[in-house]
Enzyme design. Structure first.
Site, PDB file in Angstrom:
ATOM      1  N   GLY A  92      -8.799   0.298 -25.017  1.00 32.72           N
ATOM      2  CA  GLY A  92      -9.377  -0.920 -25.596  1.00 32.72           C
ATOM      3  C   GLY A  92      -8.729  -1.193 -26.952  1.00 32.72           C
ATOM      4  N   SER A 138     -10.066  -2.948 -20.116  1.00 30.82           N
ATOM      5  CA  SER A 138     -11.093  -2.385 -21.008  1.00 30.82           C
ATOM      6  C   SER A 138     -12.068  -3.493 -21.395  1.00 30.82           C
ATOM      7  CB  SER A 138     -10.438  -1.848 -22.282  1.00 30.82           C
ATOM      8  OG  SER A 138      -9.421  -0.940 -21.941  1.00 30.82           O
ATOM      9  N   ALA A 154     -14.500  -9.886 -24.775  1.00 33.12           N
ATOM     10  CA  ALA A 154     -15.075 -10.469 -25.995  1.00 33.12           C
ATOM     11  C   ALA A 154     -14.708 -11.943 -26.075  1.00 33.12           C
ATOM     12  CB  ALA A 154     -14.576  -9.712 -27.222  1.00 33.12           C
ATOM     13  N   GLY A 161     -16.498 -14.635 -28.455  1.00 34.52           N
ATOM     14  CA  GLY A 161     -16.753 -15.487 -29.615  1.00 34.52           C
ATOM     15  C   GLY A 161     -15.796 -15.417 -30.773  1.00 34.52           C
ATOM     16  N   PHE A 173     -21.316 -18.077 -37.171  1.00 32.11           N
ATOM     17  CA  PHE A 173     -21.942 -17.097 -36.279  1.00 32.11           C
ATOM     18  C   PHE A 173     -23.246 -16.645 -36.923  1.00 32.11           C
ATOM     19  CE2 PHE A 173     -19.947 -14.439 -32.738  1.00 32.11           C
ATOM     20  CZ  PHE A 173     -19.367 -15.526 -32.131  1.00 32.11           C
ATOM     21  N   TRP A 210      -6.692   7.643 -15.401  1.00 30.48           N
ATOM     22  CA  TRP A 210      -6.941   9.072 -15.608  1.00 30.48           C
ATOM     23  C   TRP A 210      -8.302   9.141 -16.307  1.00 30.48           C
ATOM     24  CZ3 TRP A 210      -2.604  13.021 -16.930  1.00 30.48           C
ATOM     25  CH2 TRP A 210      -1.540  12.877 -16.023  1.00 30.48           C
ATOM     26  N   GLN A 249     -28.275  -2.954 -29.332  1.00 26.15           N
ATOM     27  CA  GLN A 249     -28.436  -4.398 -29.513  1.00 26.15           C
ATOM     28  C   GLN A 249     -28.711  -5.114 -28.191  1.00 26.15           C
ATOM     29  OE1 GLN A 249     -25.034  -7.140 -30.895  1.00 26.15           O
ATOM     30  NE2 GLN A 249     -26.520  -7.165 -32.550  1.00 26.15           N
ATOM     31  N   HIS A 298     -28.625  -8.841 -26.669  1.00 26.99           N
ATOM     32  CA  HIS A 298     -28.091 -10.171 -26.977  1.00 26.99           C
ATOM     33  C   HIS A 298     -29.076 -11.206 -26.456  1.00 26.99           C
ATOM     34  CE1 HIS A 298     -25.395 -13.583 -27.307  1.00 26.99           C
ATOM     35  NE2 HIS A 298     -24.522 -12.823 -27.941  1.00 26.99           N
ATOM     36  N   LEU A 326     -22.450 -12.521 -20.451  1.00 20.30           N
ATOM     37  CA  LEU A 326     -22.711 -13.014 -21.797  1.00 20.30           C
ATOM     38  C   LEU A 326     -22.462 -14.519 -21.921  1.00 20.30           C
ATOM     39  CD1 LEU A 326     -23.310 -12.067 -24.750  1.00 20.30           C
ATOM     40  CD2 LEU A 326     -20.862 -12.206 -25.103  1.00 20.30           C
ATOM     41  N   GLU A 372     -22.324 -16.066 -28.465  1.00 17.84           N
ATOM     42  CA  GLU A 372     -22.970 -16.649 -29.633  1.00 17.84           C
ATOM     43  C   GLU A 372     -22.211 -17.894 -30.094  1.00 17.84           C
ATOM     44  OE1 GLU A 372     -24.589 -13.702 -32.164  1.00 17.84           O
ATOM     45  OE2 GLU A 372     -24.092 -14.810 -33.969  1.00 17.84           O
ATOM     46  N   ARG A 407     -29.122 -11.665 -34.086  1.00 12.37           N
ATOM     47  CA  ARG A 407     -29.387 -11.448 -32.661  1.00 12.37           C
ATOM     48  C   ARG A 407     -30.709 -10.748 -32.373  1.00 12.37           C
ATOM     49  NH1 ARG A 407     -23.329  -9.668 -30.795  1.00 12.37           N
ATOM     50  NH2 ARG A 407     -22.548 -11.774 -31.035  1.00 12.37           N
ATOM     51  N   HIS A 467     -26.521  -5.368 -24.996  1.00 12.29           N
ATOM     52  CA  HIS A 467     -25.201  -5.889 -25.333  1.00 12.29           C
ATOM     53  C   HIS A 467     -24.294  -4.913 -26.086  1.00 12.29           C
ATOM     54  CE1 HIS A 467     -22.094  -8.764 -26.134  1.00 12.29           C
ATOM     55  NE2 HIS A 467     -22.274  -8.742 -27.434  1.00 12.29           N
ATOM     56  N   ARG A 495     -25.923  -5.159 -35.391  1.00 14.45           N
ATOM     57  CA  ARG A 495     -24.557  -5.632 -35.666  1.00 14.45           C
ATOM     58  C   ARG A 495     -24.514  -7.149 -35.682  1.00 14.45           C
ATOM     59  NH1 ARG A 495     -20.379  -7.676 -32.453  1.00 14.45           N
ATOM     60  NH2 ARG A 495     -21.366  -7.214 -30.464  1.00 14.45           N
ATOM     61  N   ASN A 550     -18.414  -8.863 -35.828  1.00 13.04           N
ATOM     62  CA  ASN A 550     -18.095  -7.695 -36.650  1.00 13.04           C
ATOM     63  C   ASN A 550     -17.614  -6.506 -35.820  1.00 13.04           C
ATOM     64  OD1 ASN A 550     -18.328  -8.505 -39.268  1.00 13.04           O
ATOM     65  ND2 ASN A 550     -20.343  -7.595 -39.633  1.00 13.04           N
TER      66      ASN A 550
HETATM   67  C1  LIG Z   1     -19.185  -9.578 -22.991  1.00 13.66           C
HETATM   68  C2  LIG Z   1     -18.917  -9.102 -24.381  1.00 13.66           C
HETATM   69  C3  LIG Z   1     -18.506  -9.991 -25.363  1.00 13.66           C
HETATM   70  C4  LIG Z   1     -18.261  -9.561 -26.661  1.00 13.66           C
HETATM   71  N1  LIG Z   1     -17.876 -10.468 -27.599  1.00 13.66           N
HETATM   72  C5  LIG Z   1     -17.615 -10.046 -28.861  1.00 13.66           C
HETATM   73  C6  LIG Z   1     -17.170 -10.967 -29.858  1.00 13.66           C
HETATM   74  O1  LIG Z   1     -16.972 -12.148 -29.594  1.00 13.66           O
HETATM   75  N2  LIG Z   1     -16.944 -10.487 -31.104  1.00 13.66           N
HETATM   76  C7  LIG Z   1     -17.121  -9.180 -31.439  1.00 13.66           C
HETATM   77  O2  LIG Z   1     -16.890  -8.813 -32.584  1.00 13.66           O
HETATM   78  N3  LIG Z   1     -17.521  -8.283 -30.500  1.00 13.66           N
HETATM   79  C8  LIG Z   1     -17.768  -8.684 -29.227  1.00 13.66           C
HETATM   80  N4  LIG Z   1     -18.173  -7.768 -28.284  1.00 13.66           N
HETATM   81  C9  LIG Z   1     -18.162  -6.341 -28.623  1.00 13.66           C
HETATM   82  C10 LIG Z   1     -16.733  -5.804 -28.589  1.00 13.66           C
HETATM   83  O3  LIG Z   1     -15.992  -6.489 -27.624  1.00 13.66           O
HETATM   84  C11 LIG Z   1     -16.678  -4.314 -28.269  1.00 13.66           C
HETATM   85  O4  LIG Z   1     -17.544  -3.613 -29.082  1.00 13.66           O
HETATM   86  C12 LIG Z   1     -15.275  -3.756 -28.463  1.00 13.66           C
HETATM   87  O5  LIG Z   1     -14.321  -4.535 -27.788  1.00 13.66           O
HETATM   88  C13 LIG Z   1     -15.182  -2.319 -28.014  1.00 13.66           C
HETATM   89  O6  LIG Z   1     -13.850  -1.899 -28.094  1.00 13.66           O
HETATM   90  P1  LIG Z   1     -13.467  -0.358 -27.940  1.00 13.66           P
HETATM   91  O7  LIG Z   1     -11.996  -0.296 -28.124  1.00 13.66           O
HETATM   92  O8  LIG Z   1     -14.310   0.457 -28.819  1.00 13.66           O
HETATM   93  O9  LIG Z   1     -13.871   0.009 -26.441  1.00 13.66           O
HETATM   94  P2  LIG Z   1     -13.529  -0.676 -24.997  1.00 13.66           P
HETATM   95  O10 LIG Z   1     -12.791  -1.947 -25.109  1.00 13.66           O
HETATM   96  O11 LIG Z   1     -14.823  -0.677 -24.292  1.00 13.66           O
HETATM   97  O12 LIG Z   1     -12.540   0.382 -24.362  1.00 13.66           O
HETATM   98  C14 LIG Z   1     -12.960   1.668 -23.957  1.00 13.66           C
HETATM   99  C15 LIG Z   1     -11.784   2.383 -23.342  1.00 13.66           C
HETATM  100  O13 LIG Z   1     -12.117   3.740 -23.120  1.00 13.66           O
HETATM  101  C16 LIG Z   1     -11.683   4.152 -21.846  1.00 13.66           C
HETATM  102  N5  LIG Z   1     -12.577   5.230 -21.409  1.00 13.66           N
HETATM  103  C17 LIG Z   1     -13.919   5.308 -21.526  1.00 13.66           C
HETATM  104  N6  LIG Z   1     -14.369   6.459 -21.007  1.00 13.66           N
HETATM  105  C18 LIG Z   1     -13.290   7.136 -20.548  1.00 13.66           C
HETATM  106  C19 LIG Z   1     -13.106   8.377 -19.895  1.00 13.66           C
HETATM  107  N7  LIG Z   1     -14.130   9.185 -19.608  1.00 13.66           N
HETATM  108  N8  LIG Z   1     -11.845   8.736 -19.551  1.00 13.66           N
HETATM  109  C20 LIG Z   1     -10.778   7.924 -19.820  1.00 13.66           C
HETATM  110  N9  LIG Z   1     -10.911   6.740 -20.440  1.00 13.66           N
HETATM  111  C21 LIG Z   1     -12.146   6.362 -20.803  1.00 13.66           C
HETATM  112  C22 LIG Z   1     -11.755   2.910 -20.993  1.00 13.66           C
HETATM  113  O14 LIG Z   1     -10.863   2.998 -19.910  1.00 13.66           O
HETATM  114  C23 LIG Z   1     -11.335   1.826 -21.999  1.00 13.66           C
HETATM  115  O15 LIG Z   1      -9.943   1.696 -21.998  1.00 13.66           O
HETATM  116  C24 LIG Z   1     -18.431  -8.191 -26.985  1.00 13.66           C
HETATM  117  C25 LIG Z   1     -18.826  -7.293 -26.008  1.00 13.66           C
HETATM  118  C26 LIG Z   1     -19.102  -7.745 -24.731  1.00 13.66           C
HETATM  119  C27 LIG Z   1     -19.588  -6.748 -23.714  1.00 13.66           C
END
Ligand SMILES: Cc1cc2nc3c(=O)[nH]c(=O)nc-3n(C[C@H](O)[C@H](O)[C@H](O)COP(=O)(O)OP(=O)(O)OC[C@H]3O[C@@H](n4cnc5c(N)ncnc54)[C@H](O)[C@@H]3O)c2cc1C
Length: 567
Positions: free
Chosen positions: A12, A39, A44, A46, A117, A155, A230, A232, A242, A245, A276, A344, A379, A383
Site C-alpha cells: 500500500g 492494496s 481512497a 476524498g 473536509f 506472498w 472509526q 464512517h 464508502l 466525505e 465523523r 471505516h 481521525r 489525514n
Molecule cells: C474506502 C476507503 C476510502 C478512504 N478514503 C480516504 C481518503 O480519502 N483520505 C484519507 O486520508 N484516507 C482514506 N482512507 C484511509 C486510507 O486509505 C488508509 O488508511 C490507507 O490507504 C492505508 O494504507 P496502508 O499503506 O497503511 O495500508 P493498505 O493500503 O491497506 O495496504 C496494506 C498492505 O499490506 C499487505 N498485507 C497485509 N497483511 C499481509 C500479510 N499477512 N502478508 C503479506 N502482505 C500483507 C497487503 O497486501 C497490502 O499491500 C480510506 C479508506 C477506505 C477503506
C-alpha cells in the site's frame, strides 16, 4: 534462505513509500499478499490534507492550524509532537508526490485543488476527483518499479520472527507454489493496513484483516489504543461501500424520513461537516429513534447531492455516481443515496514512536497498522493518506540513519527455521478435517463486534462481546479447511489470518470495556463524558504469558494545545 537488508511487508502507500526511500542504498524486498495496486490504499476517494493555502478561503492556513484541527479532532488523545511533525511534513510531501507525477485536480490558476473536509477549519484536502488513493498509489508504484524494488506479490506473511527482543524476519506462504519460505532481514517494516474486517458492515477491502497487527502482537510487540475504531457516517446500504466525505465536502446534505436536515439540531455550525464520530452517532440516533427509512437490507438515511447539479456531480464525484448506479441502481443526480454508518478506519495499531520504531530491535511499522499516535480517538478525513506517506518516508530515513550509525544487524537464521517448522505444524493441523469453519467464526465475530463494540457501547454488551471472543478463540482450535492444498488456497489463508483477527478483536473489546469514558469514536452510553483527569492516556495491550492481553497505560504527549471541550 532468501535474505534482504530490509524487508517491507505491504504494497500500500506506506510500504511503497518506505521502499522508495530505502531502495537506492539498500537491498530491499517487498512482500504483499495481493498485487500492490490492489492494496486498500487504491480505494481512497476524498483526498489528502496539506495546508497549501491554494483555496481562496484558505489563504492564511498554516501547519499550526492543521495541527490544532488534528489534535482537537483526535479528542486530545493524539500525541501532539507527532501531529506537529506530520502537519509540518504535509505540504512538502504533497509537492513531492506532485513532482513525481501524481495528477491532482487543479484550480483554474493551475494550483492543486483543495476541498473542505470534516473537522477542518479551512478547505485543505488536496484531491484528484474522487480517486485520490488511486493516483497516489499508482504514482508510488511506478516509482518503485522504476527503481527496481524487488516485489513478492501474493506472498502471505504467516508469522513474524522475534527472539531476544530482536526481529530476524518473517515466514511467508508463497500462494503460487504453496511453499513456506523464511525470509531473513536486518530490518523488517510492516505497512500491513487496518483491521476493518474484524467488524461487520465495513467499508474496507476484504483483505483488511489486521493480520499484521495480530502477528506483531503475538510475537510480543505491544499494541496501542485498539479500542478506537472509526465508523464512517455515509456508507452505501447493503454493501457498505464508502460514500466519500467529499460528497459532504462538495455540499451534500443528510435527510431523515421527515425530510428534515437533522444535523441542524446537533451541530448547527458545522452541520454535515462535523467530525465523523459525531455525524455517525447523529445518523444512528435518527435511525434508532424511528426517523430512518426502511429498506430490505436495513434502516437508512438519505445523502442528498441533487442540488449540486449534474455537471458538478459528474466532474467531481464520478466514482460515487458510478458506484450508486452499479450497486443500488440509483443516479445521485436524480435521487438521494441510501446510507448508513459503517466501520471505516483503525486508529489503534502497533505501538511505534514518531520514527516508526517499535520496542523490538529491527522492527518498524507505519500507516494504518501502526499507532504513532497522530489520530488519537478520532481521525480527520484526509489525514490518513497523509499519515501513510509521511511516516513511510520518515521510517525510511530513520532506518537509513540507524544503519549508517553502525546499527546494521546480522539476523539469525536459526530462530527463523524454528518458526518455519512451527508454521508447518500449524498448516498440517489446519489441513486435518475440523468441526469448525473459519468463515462461520468470522461472521460471528463480525456481527458481535459491530453490534456490541460499535458506534454506541455499554459495559454489559462489551462483556458479552468479550465472552464471545473467548468462545471463538476456543472454537478456532478445532478449525479445519476443506482442501489440504496449499496452492492458491484462500480458505487456508483465511484460517491462518483468523488467529490474528481474534487477537485484534480481543484487545479491541477489552480496551473498550476498561476505558470508562467517552472520547472520539469510543462512545459509552454508561460513561457519556470525556474524563481528562483519569483517561488522558493511551491503552497499551501486551500479550501476557497465558496468551491473554495485559493492559497498561501511557501518558499522552501534550505540547501546545491544552485540552478543551469538543462540541
Ligand atoms: C474506502 C476507503 C476510502 C478512504 N478514503 C480516504 C481518503 O480519502 N483520505 C484519507 O486520508 N484516507 C482514506 N482512507 C484511509 C486510507 O486509505 C488508509 O488508511 C490507507 O490507504 C492505508 O494504507 P496502508 O499503506 O497503511 O495500508 P493498505 O493500503 O491497506 O495496504 C496494506 C498492505 O499490506 C499487505 N498485507 C497485509 N497483511 C499481509 C500479510 N499477512 N502478508 C503479506 N502482505 C500483507 C497487503 O497486501 C497490502 O499491500 C480510506 C479508506 C477506505 C477503506
Amino acid at each position: 534462505m532468501i535474505a534482504h537488508d530490509i524487508l517491507i511487508i505491504g504494497g500500500g502507500l506506506t510500504g511503497l513509500r518506505a521502499a522508495v526511500g530505502l531502495c537506492d542504498r539498500f537491498d530491499v524486498g517487498l512482500v504483499t499478499k495481493v498485487y500492490p495496486l490492489r492494496s486498500h490504499s487504491i480505494a481512497a476517494q476524498g483526498g489528502i490534507n496539506a495546508p497549501l493555502a491554494n483555496n481562496p478561503e484558505s489563504r492564511d492556513d498554516t501547519w499550526e492550524k492543521h495541527s490544532f484541527d488534528t489534535v482537537k479532532g483526535s479528542d486530545y488523545l493524539a500525541d501532539q509532537d507527532a501531529v506537529e511533525l506530520m502537519c509540518r511534513e504535509a505540504a512538502p510531501i504533497v509537492y513531492e508526490m506532485e513532482h513525481w507525477g501524481c495528477p491532482f485536480s487543479r484550480f483554474p490558476d493551475g494550483t492543486i485543488a483543495q476541498r473542505p473536509f470534516g473537522g477542518a477549519g479551512y478547505p485543505r484536502t488536496c484531491y484528484s476527483a474522487d480517486i485520490t488513493g488511486h493516483v497516489l498509489l499508482n504514482t508510488l508504484y511506478e516509482r518503485a518499479v522504476a527503481k527496481g524494488v524487488r516485489v513478492y506479490p501474493e506472498w502471505v506473511v504467516t508469522s513474524l520472527c522475534v527472539e531476544d527482543n530482536r526481529c530476524h524476519g518473517v515466514v511467508v506462504l508463497d500462494m503460487h507454489s504453496g511453499e513456506l519460505i523464511p525470509i531473513r532481514a536486518g530490518t523488517t517494516f510492516f505497512g500491513t493496513g487496518g483491521y476493518g474486517r474484524v467488524f461487520a458492515n465495513s467499508t474496507n477491502a476484504l483483505i483488511n484483516t489486521g493480520s499484521g497487527i495480530g502477528m506483531a502482537y503475538t510475537a510480543g510487540i505491544p499494541l496501542k489504543d485498539m479500542e478506537f475504531v472509526q465508523f464512517h457516517p455515509t456508507t452505501l446500504i447493503g454493501t457498505n461501500i464508502l460514500m466519500s466525505e467529499a460528497c459532504r465536502g462538495e455540499g451534500a446534505t443528510l435527510l431523515n424520513n421527515q425530510g428534515e436536515r437533522f444535523m441542524g439540531r446537533y451541530a448547527p455550525t458545522a452541520m454535515e461537516l462535523a467530525p465523523r464520530d459525531i455525524v455517525s452517532r447523529c445518523i444512528q440516533t435518527e435511525i434508532n429513534e424511528g426517523r430512518g427509512f426502511d429498506h430490505p437490507l436495513g434502516k437508512y438515511i438519505e445523502l442528498d447531492l441533487r442540488h449540486l447539479g449534474e455537471k458538478r456531480i459528474k466532474e467531481r464525484l464520478t466514482g460515487i455516481r458510478n458506484i450508486c448506479l452499479d450497486f443500488v441502481g440509483i443516479d445521485p443526480v436524480k435521487e438521494p443515496i441510501p446510507i448508513m454508518p459503517g466501520q471505516h478506519y483503525s486508529m489503534g495499531g502497533i505501538d511505534v514512536d514518531i520514527q516508526g520504531a517499535s520496542e523490538v530491535q529491527g522492527f518498524y511499522a507505519g500507516g494504518e497498522c501502526a499507532c504513532v499516535s497522530v489520530h488519537g480517538a478520532n481521525r480527520l478525513g484526509g489525514n490518513s493518506l497523509l499519515d501513510t506517506i509521511v511516516f513511510g518516508k520518515l521510517a525510511a530515513l530513520a532506518i537509513t540513519e540507524e544503519i549508517a550509525g553502525g546499527g546494521r544487524r546480522q539476523p539469525d537464521e536459526k530462530p527463523l527455521l524454528r518458526l518455519r517448522n512451527e508454521v508447518e505444524a500449524k498448516l498440517k493441523r489446519l489441513a486435518a478435517p475440523g468441526r469448525e469453519k473459519t468463515a462461520i467464526l468470522q461472521q460471528e465475530m463480525n456481527a458481535t463486534l459491530f453490534a456490541k463494540a460499535g458506534i454506541f457501547r455499554i459495559a454489559k454488551e462489551m462483556e458479552e462481546a468479550l465472552a464471545k471472543v473467548l468462545e471463538l478463540k476456543e472454537r478456532y482450535r478445532h478449525c479445519g479447511v476443506t482442501s489440504p492444498a496449499r496452492h492458491m488456497n484462500y480458505e487456508l489463508v483465511a484460517a491462518l489470518e483468523m488467529e490474528y483477527m481474534l487477537e485484534v478483536a480481543h484487545t479491541t473489546v477489552l480496551g473498550a470495556l476498561l476505558r470508562q469514558e467517552s472520547r472520539g469514536a469510543h462512545y459509552r452510553n454508561d460513561f457519556p463524558s470525556r474524563n481528562d483527569r483519569d483517561w488522558m492516556k493511551h491503552t497499551i495491550a501486551r500479550r501476557g504469558p497465558d496468551g491473554d492481553p495485559v493492559i497498561s497505560y501511557r501518558e499522552v504527549t501534550v505540547t501546545r494545545y491544552q485540552p478543551m471541550e469538543r462540541k
